[in-house]
Design a protein around this motif. Structure first.
Motif, PDB file in Angstrom:
ATOM      1  N   PRO A 100       0.769  -1.274   0.035  1.00 38.13           N
ATOM      2  CA  PRO A 100      -0.057  -0.021   0.147  1.00 38.13           C
ATOM      3  C   PRO A 100       0.927   1.106   0.103  1.00 38.13           C
ATOM      4  O   PRO A 100       2.230   1.228   0.333  1.00 38.13           O
ATOM      5  CB  PRO A 100      -0.897  -0.214   1.365  1.00 38.13           C
ATOM      6  CG  PRO A 100      -0.028  -1.120   2.209  1.00 38.13           C
ATOM      7  CD  PRO A 100       0.617  -2.071   1.070  1.00 38.13           C
ATOM      8  N   ASP A 101       0.064   2.463  -0.271  1.00 40.75           N
ATOM      9  CA  ASP A 101       0.878   3.415  -0.629  1.00 40.75           C
ATOM     10  C   ASP A 101       1.561   4.149   0.693  1.00 40.75           C
ATOM     11  O   ASP A 101       2.769   4.659   0.879  1.00 40.75           O
ATOM     12  CB  ASP A 101       0.098   4.837  -0.921  1.00 40.75           C
ATOM     13  CG  ASP A 101      -0.327   4.410  -2.470  1.00 40.75           C
ATOM     14  OD1 ASP A 101       0.406   3.662  -3.147  1.00 40.75           O
ATOM     15  OD2 ASP A 101      -1.276   5.211  -2.948  1.00 40.75           O
ATOM     16  N   ASP A 102       1.004   3.769   1.965  1.00 43.58           N
ATOM     17  CA  ASP A 102       1.866   4.280   3.243  1.00 43.58           C
ATOM     18  C   ASP A 102       3.091   3.563   3.456  1.00 43.58           C
ATOM     19  O   ASP A 102       3.811   4.112   4.013  1.00 43.58           O
ATOM     20  CB  ASP A 102       0.733   4.311   4.340  1.00 43.58           C
ATOM     21  CG  ASP A 102       0.223   2.711   4.668  1.00 43.58           C
ATOM     22  OD1 ASP A 102       0.208   1.908   3.607  1.00 43.58           O
ATOM     23  OD2 ASP A 102      -0.094   2.568   5.897  1.00 43.58           O
ATOM     24  N   VAL A 103       3.132   2.150   3.059  1.00 45.63           N
ATOM     25  CA  VAL A 103       4.145   1.421   3.435  1.00 45.63           C
ATOM     26  C   VAL A 103       5.175   1.743   2.381  1.00 45.63           C
ATOM     27  O   VAL A 103       6.543   2.134   2.818  1.00 45.63           O
ATOM     28  CB  VAL A 103       4.007  -0.043   3.022  1.00 45.63           C
ATOM     29  CG1 VAL A 103       5.068  -0.979   3.085  1.00 45.63           C
ATOM     30  CG2 VAL A 103       2.946  -0.647   4.160  1.00 45.63           C
ATOM     31  N   LEU A 104       4.977   2.236   1.043  1.00 45.41           N
ATOM     32  CA  LEU A 104       5.936   2.656   0.073  1.00 45.41           C
ATOM     33  C   LEU A 104       6.583   3.975   0.502  1.00 45.41           C
ATOM     34  O   LEU A 104       7.600   4.182   0.211  1.00 45.41           O
ATOM     35  CB  LEU A 104       5.129   2.680  -1.169  1.00 45.41           C
ATOM     36  CG  LEU A 104       4.871   1.340  -1.814  1.00 45.41           C
ATOM     37  CD1 LEU A 104       4.040   1.758  -3.264  1.00 45.41           C
ATOM     38  CD2 LEU A 104       6.218   0.560  -2.183  1.00 45.41           C
ATOM     39  N   THR A 105       5.555   4.775   1.233  1.00 49.22           N
ATOM     40  CA  THR A 105       6.034   6.300   1.407  1.00 49.22           C
ATOM     41  C   THR A 105       6.975   6.111   2.681  1.00 49.22           C
ATOM     42  O   THR A 105       8.162   6.506   2.655  1.00 49.22           O
ATOM     43  CB  THR A 105       4.764   7.005   2.017  1.00 49.22           C
ATOM     44  OG1 THR A 105       3.879   7.158   1.023  1.00 49.22           O
ATOM     45  CG2 THR A 105       5.564   8.344   2.667  1.00 49.22           C
ATOM     46  N   ALA A 106       6.731   5.241   3.731  1.00 49.16           N
ATOM     47  CA  ALA A 106       7.901   4.784   4.563  1.00 49.16           C
ATOM     48  C   ALA A 106       9.106   4.347   4.185  1.00 49.16           C
ATOM     49  O   ALA A 106      10.032   4.943   4.729  1.00 49.16           O
ATOM     50  CB  ALA A 106       7.060   3.825   5.567  1.00 49.16           C
ATOM     51  N   LEU A 107       8.884   3.385   3.274  1.00 48.67           N
ATOM     52  CA  LEU A 107      10.224   2.985   2.714  1.00 48.67           C
ATOM     53  C   LEU A 107      10.860   4.027   2.001  1.00 48.67           C
ATOM     54  O   LEU A 107      12.395   4.021   2.205  1.00 48.67           O
ATOM     55  CB  LEU A 107       9.909   1.755   1.894  1.00 48.67           C
ATOM     56  CG  LEU A 107       9.542   0.332   2.336  1.00 48.67           C
ATOM     57  CD1 LEU A 107       9.283  -0.461   1.237  1.00 48.67           C
ATOM     58  CD2 LEU A 107      10.859  -0.268   2.847  1.00 48.67           C
ATOM     59  N   ARG A 108      10.390   4.863   1.133  1.00 45.54           N
ATOM     60  CA  ARG A 108      11.095   5.967   0.443  1.00 45.54           C
ATOM     61  C   ARG A 108      11.611   6.808   1.502  1.00 45.54           C
ATOM     62  O   ARG A 108      12.631   7.414   1.228  1.00 45.54           O
ATOM     63  CB  ARG A 108      10.198   6.541  -0.468  1.00 45.54           C
ATOM     64  CG  ARG A 108       9.762   5.775  -1.632  1.00 45.54           C
ATOM     65  CD  ARG A 108       9.313   6.673  -2.594  1.00 45.54           C
ATOM     66  NE  ARG A 108       7.487   7.166  -2.421  1.00 45.54           N
ATOM     67  CZ  ARG A 108       6.503   6.306  -2.970  1.00 45.54           C
ATOM     68  NH1 ARG A 108       6.749   5.148  -3.569  1.00 45.54           N
ATOM     69  NH2 ARG A 108       5.503   6.938  -2.403  1.00 45.54           N
ATOM     70  N   ARG A 109      11.002   7.149   2.703  1.00 47.44           N
ATOM     71  CA  ARG A 109      11.824   8.056   3.693  1.00 47.44           C
ATOM     72  C   ARG A 109      12.797   7.513   4.489  1.00 47.44           C
ATOM     73  O   ARG A 109      13.696   8.268   4.975  1.00 47.44           O
ATOM     74  CB  ARG A 109      10.443   8.442   4.439  1.00 47.44           C
ATOM     75  CG  ARG A 109       9.369   9.401   3.765  1.00 47.44           C
ATOM     76  CD  ARG A 109       8.547   9.836   4.864  1.00 47.44           C
ATOM     77  NE  ARG A 109       7.311  11.036   4.277  1.00 47.44           N
ATOM     78  CZ  ARG A 109       6.137  11.131   4.779  1.00 47.44           C
ATOM     79  NH1 ARG A 109       5.943  10.683   6.013  1.00 47.44           N
ATOM     80  NH2 ARG A 109       5.655  12.181   4.409  1.00 47.44           N
ATOM     81  N   HIS A 110      12.827   6.350   4.561  1.00 45.81           N
ATOM     82  CA  HIS A 110      13.702   5.595   5.726  1.00 45.81           C
ATOM     83  C   HIS A 110      14.640   4.614   4.925  1.00 45.81           C
ATOM     84  O   HIS A 110      15.450   4.217   5.401  1.00 45.81           O
ATOM     85  CB  HIS A 110      12.799   4.998   6.902  1.00 45.81           C
ATOM     86  CG  HIS A 110      11.853   5.915   7.427  1.00 45.81           C
ATOM     87  ND1 HIS A 110      12.482   6.994   8.339  1.00 45.81           N
ATOM     88  CD2 HIS A 110      10.584   5.914   7.629  1.00 45.81           C
ATOM     89  CE1 HIS A 110      11.424   7.731   8.655  1.00 45.81           C
ATOM     90  NE2 HIS A 110      10.273   7.102   8.332  1.00 45.81           N
ATOM     91  N   THR A 111      14.341   4.169   3.981  1.00 41.41           N
ATOM     92  CA  THR A 111      15.154   2.949   3.283  1.00 41.41           C
ATOM     93  C   THR A 111      16.023   3.392   2.064  1.00 41.41           C
ATOM     94  O   THR A 111      17.017   2.937   1.868  1.00 41.41           O
ATOM     95  CB  THR A 111      14.248   1.790   3.022  1.00 41.41           C
ATOM     96  OG1 THR A 111      13.491   1.508   4.444  1.00 41.41           O
ATOM     97  CG2 THR A 111      15.023   0.583   2.510  1.00 41.41           C
ATOM     98  N   ILE A 112      15.279   4.247   1.074  1.00 48.46           N
ATOM     99  CA  ILE A 112      16.086   4.315   0.147  1.00 48.46           C
ATOM    100  C   ILE A 112      16.046   6.195  -0.155  1.00 48.46           C
ATOM    101  O   ILE A 112      15.618   7.004   0.562  1.00 48.46           O
ATOM    102  CB  ILE A 112      15.169   4.064  -1.176  1.00 48.46           C
ATOM    103  CG1 ILE A 112      13.961   4.952  -1.419  1.00 48.46           C
ATOM    104  CG2 ILE A 112      14.737   2.674  -0.993  1.00 48.46           C
ATOM    105  CD1 ILE A 112      13.246   4.795  -2.740  1.00 48.46           C
ATOM    106  N   GLY A 113      17.109   6.511  -1.080  1.00 49.39           N
ATOM    107  CA  GLY A 113      17.202   7.828  -1.458  1.00 49.39           C
ATOM    108  C   GLY A 113      17.176   7.567  -2.890  1.00 49.39           C
ATOM    109  O   GLY A 113      17.432   6.590  -3.673  1.00 49.39           O
TER     110      GLY A 113
END
Length: 259
Positions: free
Chosen positions: A94-107
Motif C-alpha cells: 500500500p501507498d503508506d508502506v511505500l512512503t515509509a520505505l522511501r523516507r527511511h530506506t531509499i534515496g
C-alpha cells in the motif's frame, strides 16, 4: 579496500541483511497503455543487486532504464512480476508502506533535480527528513553539503546555483538519511568533470565504507566503469552484463547494443 575485498567482507559479516539482495526484480513486466496500444517498457526482467554493491544500468534511449529504476524504487507499479526492496516485497504494498520505505530506506536522485525553488540548498536537503518527522541538525546538513563540495552554497536558492550545483544538492538530500539503497538517474549528467569525480567518489565511499547499495542509470561508460557491475537493457529486456567492468568493456558492449 578493493571491490573484491569489500565483497568478501560483506559475505563474512554473517548478518541477515548482508545475505539478501538490496534490490531484486523477478520476471518484471511494465506495460504502458492497454490492449493493442500497450507498450512493454520492461519485458520479463529479472535482476538481483547484492547488498553493499554498486550496479549501473545502461542501454539505448527508450530501452527501459528509467522505468526499471522507478519500479525497483517503488515509484512505479509493475504490471506483472515481483519486486523486493531491502528484503521487503513491495509489489503490491500500500501507498503508506511505500512512503515509509522511501523516507527511511531509499534515496533517489532524479535527473531533473526536483528541488523546491523557494528553499535554500540546506533547506532542500533537510526537507524530506523533516517531512518524515525526523530531527535534523544544521551541522549534519552542512556536513553533507560539504561532502558534495557545496559548503559555501548552503544559503543559496536553486535559481542561484548552476545545474551541476543543483544536482549535487539533490545528491546531498538523498544521502542525508544514509539510505540502505540509493537510486540515481544520470547523477553526473549535468556535472563538469571535477564535480563528477567528487560525486563518484562519494558513491564509492557509500558502498565500500558504509555498506550501502547504489543502483544507477548512466549513459557514460567511464561513469559506469566505477560500478561493481553493469547491466545492459535493450527493448525492455536485459541483454548483457559485465562484472568488475573497465571503460573499454562497457563502451564496446554499449556500442554493440546501440548499433
Amino acid at each position: 579496500m578493493s571491490r573484491d575485498q569489500h565483497r568478501a567482507a560483506g559475505v563474512r559479516s554473517g548478518t541477515p541483511f548482508a545475505a539478501r539482495s538490496a534490490v531484486e526484480l523477478r520476471r518484471v513486466t511494465r506495460v504502458f497503455g492497454s490492449g493493442n496500444a500497450g507498450v512493454a517498457a520492461l519485458d520479463d526482467v529479472s535482476l538481483s543487486c547484492p547488498t553493499g554493491s554498486w550496479t549501473a544500468i545502461m542501454g539505448p534511449s527508450g530501452s527501459g532504464k528509467s522505468t526499471l529504476l522507478h519500479c525497483a524504487a517503488g515509484l512505479d507499479r509493475v504490471t506483472r512480476g515481483q519486486v523486493l526492496l531491502a528484503g521487503n516485497d513491495i509489489t503490491a504494498a500500500p501507498d503508506d508502506v511505500l512512503t515509509a520505505l522511501r523516507r527511511h530506506t531509499i534515496g533517489f536522485v532524479f535527473q531533473g533535480f526536483n528541488l523546491i525553488g523557494s528553499l535554500t540548498a540546506e533547506q532542500n536537503v533537510a526537507f524530506p527528513a523533516k517531512l518524515a518527522g525526523a530531527r535534523v541538525s544544521r551541522d549534519e546538513v552542512r556536513r553533507v553539503l560539504a561532502g558534495v563540495g557545496l559548503a559555501d552554497r548552503a544559503r543559496h536558492r536553486p535559481r542561484e546555483l548552476s545545474g551541476g550545483q543543483q544536482q549535487r544538492v539533490a545528491l546531498a538530500r538523498a544521502m542525508l538519511s544514509r539510505p540502505a539503497v540509493l537510486f540515481a538517474d544520470e547523477p553526473t549528467g549535468a556535472l563538469d568533470s571535477g564535480s563528477a569525480r567528487t560525486v563518484l567518489e562519494l558513491l564509492r565511499t557509500m558502498v565500500t565504507a558504509a555498506g550501502q547499495s547504489v543502483v544507477m542509470v548512466t549513459h557514460d561508460p567511464a561513469v559506469a566503469a566505477r560500478a561493481d557491475a553493469v547491466v545492459f537493457l535493450a527493448d525492455g529486456r536485459i541483454v548483457d552484463r559485465v562484472d568488475a567492468p573497465t571503460v573499454r568493456d562497457v563502451a564496446e558492449r554499449l556500442a554493440r547494443w546501440e548499433g
